[in-house]
Design a protein around this motif. Sequence first.
Motif, short mmCIF file in Angstrom:
data_model
loop_
_atom_site.label_atom_id
_atom_site.label_comp_id
_atom_site.label_asym_id
_atom_site.label_seq_id
_atom_site.Cartn_x
_atom_site.Cartn_y
_atom_site.Cartn_z
N MET A 1 0.85 -1.20 0.00
CA MET A 1 0.00 0.00 0.00
C MET A 1 0.88 1.24 0.00
SD MET A 1 -3.00 -1.01 2.71
CE MET A 1 -3.63 0.67 2.66
N ALA A 2 1.14 1.78 -1.18
CA ALA A 2 1.95 2.98 -1.28
C ALA A 2 1.21 4.16 -0.65
CB ALA A 2 2.26 3.28 -2.75
N LEU A 3 1.95 5.13 -0.16
CA LEU A 3 1.35 6.32 0.44
C LEU A 3 0.73 7.22 -0.62
CD1 LEU A 3 4.19 7.40 2.92
CD2 LEU A 3 2.21 5.95 3.41
N ASP A 4 -0.29 7.99 -0.22
CA ASP A 4 -0.77 9.05 -1.08
C ASP A 4 -0.04 10.34 -0.69
OD1 ASP A 4 -1.91 9.76 1.34
OD2 ASP A 4 -3.97 9.42 0.71
N LYS A 5 -0.43 11.45 -1.29
CA LYS A 5 0.27 12.70 -1.02
C LYS A 5 0.15 13.11 0.45
CE LYS A 5 -0.27 14.46 -5.72
NZ LYS A 5 -0.85 15.53 -6.59
N ILE A 6 -1.00 12.86 1.05
CA ILE A 6 -1.19 13.21 2.46
C ILE A 6 -0.27 12.36 3.33
CG2 ILE A 6 -2.84 13.08 4.37
CD1 ILE A 6 -5.01 13.92 2.40
N GLY A 7 -0.13 11.08 3.00
CA GLY A 7 0.77 10.20 3.75
C GLY A 7 2.21 10.67 3.69
N ILE A 8 2.63 11.12 2.51
CA ILE A 8 3.99 11.65 2.36
C ILE A 8 4.17 12.88 3.25
CG2 ILE A 8 5.61 12.74 0.75
CD1 ILE A 8 4.41 10.99 -1.46
N ALA A 9 3.18 13.78 3.23
CA ALA A 9 3.26 14.99 4.05
C ALA A 9 3.30 14.66 5.53
CB ALA A 9 2.07 15.90 3.74
N LYS A 10 2.50 13.68 5.96
CA LYS A 10 2.50 13.28 7.37
C LYS A 10 3.86 12.73 7.78
CE LYS A 10 -2.41 12.24 8.07
NZ LYS A 10 -3.39 11.17 8.36
N ARG A 11 4.49 11.96 6.90
CA ARG A 11 5.81 11.40 7.24
C ARG A 11 6.86 12.49 7.32
NH1 ARG A 11 9.82 10.83 8.72
NH2 ARG A 11 11.30 9.06 8.74
N ILE A 12 6.81 13.45 6.43
CA ILE A 12 7.78 14.55 6.46
C ILE A 12 7.58 15.40 7.71
CG2 ILE A 12 8.46 16.70 5.32
CD1 ILE A 12 8.08 15.28 2.66
N ALA A 13 6.34 15.53 8.15
CA ALA A 13 6.08 16.31 9.37
C ALA A 13 6.81 15.73 10.58
CB ALA A 13 4.57 16.37 9.64
N GLN A 14 7.12 14.44 10.54
CA GLN A 14 7.87 13.82 11.62
C GLN A 14 9.33 14.28 11.65
OE1 GLN A 14 7.40 9.52 11.38
NE2 GLN A 14 5.20 9.70 11.03
N GLU A 15 9.79 14.91 10.59
CA GLU A 15 11.17 15.42 10.51
C GLU A 15 11.30 16.81 11.11
OE1 GLU A 15 13.82 13.65 9.16
OE2 GLU A 15 12.44 11.96 8.99
N LEU A 16 10.18 17.45 11.45
CA LEU A 16 10.22 18.80 11.99
C LEU A 16 10.75 18.82 13.41
CD1 LEU A 16 6.71 20.00 10.75
CD2 LEU A 16 8.92 20.38 9.64
N HIS A 17 11.34 19.93 13.79
CA HIS A 17 11.85 20.12 15.15
C HIS A 17 11.28 21.41 15.74
CE1 HIS A 17 15.10 16.97 15.35
NE2 HIS A 17 14.88 17.02 14.05
N ASP A 18 11.05 21.39 17.03
CA ASP A 18 10.51 22.56 17.72
C ASP A 18 11.43 23.76 17.54
OD1 ASP A 18 8.36 23.53 19.36
OD2 ASP A 18 9.80 23.70 20.99
N GLY A 19 10.83 24.88 17.15
CA GLY A 19 11.60 26.11 17.00
C GLY A 19 12.21 26.33 15.64
N TRP A 20 12.05 25.37 14.74
CA TRP A 20 12.63 25.51 13.40
C TRP A 20 11.86 26.51 12.55
CZ3 TRP A 20 14.33 20.26 10.76
CH2 TRP A 20 15.58 19.88 11.30
N TYR A 21 12.59 27.14 11.62
CA TYR A 21 12.01 27.91 10.53
C TYR A 21 12.08 27.03 9.29
CZ TYR A 21 12.34 31.94 13.60
OH TYR A 21 12.19 32.81 14.66
N VAL A 22 10.93 26.86 8.62
CA VAL A 22 10.81 25.87 7.55
C VAL A 22 10.17 26.50 6.33
CG1 VAL A 22 9.81 23.64 6.88
CG2 VAL A 22 10.59 24.01 9.25
N ASN A 23 10.75 26.25 5.15
CA ASN A 23 10.17 26.70 3.90
C ASN A 23 9.55 25.50 3.18
OD1 ASN A 23 10.38 27.07 0.78
ND2 ASN A 23 10.47 29.15 1.58
N LEU A 24 8.32 25.66 2.73
CA LEU A 24 7.62 24.59 2.03
C LEU A 24 7.44 24.97 0.56
CD1 LEU A 24 4.78 23.84 4.63
CD2 LEU A 24 6.99 22.67 4.37
N GLY A 25 7.90 24.09 -0.33
CA GLY A 25 7.76 24.31 -1.75
C GLY A 25 6.36 24.02 -2.24
#
Length: 219
Positions: A1-25
């Motif tokens: 069961m491959a991920l959909d676009k929302i699944g990809i976004a949810k997994r990337i959200a796990q890479e975030l860190h508190d206090g970071w400044y993040v640019n989203l393409g």
Amino acid sequence: MALDKIGIAKRIAQELHDGWYVNLGIGIPTLVANYVPEGMQVEFQSENGILGMGPFPFDGEEDADLINAGKQTVTLLDGASLFDSAMSFAMIRGQHVQLTVLGAMEVAENGDIANWKIPGKMVKGMGGAMDLVASAENIIVAMMHTNKRGESKILKKCSLPLTGVGCVKKIVTNLAVLEVVPEGFKLIERAPGVSVEEIQNATEGTLIVEGEIPEMKID
């Protein structure tokens, strides 16, 4: 069961860190703002001049004057600020953004990224991607593992015009999480129900598999 676009976004959200400044393409990366872990404070920066961008608005609550770099309506978090593009790119070029999340058409095993032009198709220009890949120390790519014809987009060498050279650190696709290392693409995680063999068959570049590969945990 491959991920959909929302699944990809949810997994990337796990890479975030508190206090970071993040640019989203543009594209899948914009969805990441909807899945920030509870209790975490992240400042999303949009290159058209927003710091403190929030998730997409609910239907009927859109403000047509409040858009991200992809011309999608967005919201602002408390304390957000608005400014011109010159200030925005000063932030980017000054390396004040800890993470950039970009979409891509191709990524090569040495970390090259192609995400701005397909020969023969009209485009307005490279846009801010050139500055983002040249300035950010941490670049994660959100993309589909293969194109509509089933051909790999995770390559030994990019065939499309490059946006940046040797800059990608990690890739999250609908099939896997890959880390770019000197030897190629190191397989970190696989999508739920997806086998290592399926990922190998969908990857043209050198895939490094070490030990048992865990499944992604997507809430």
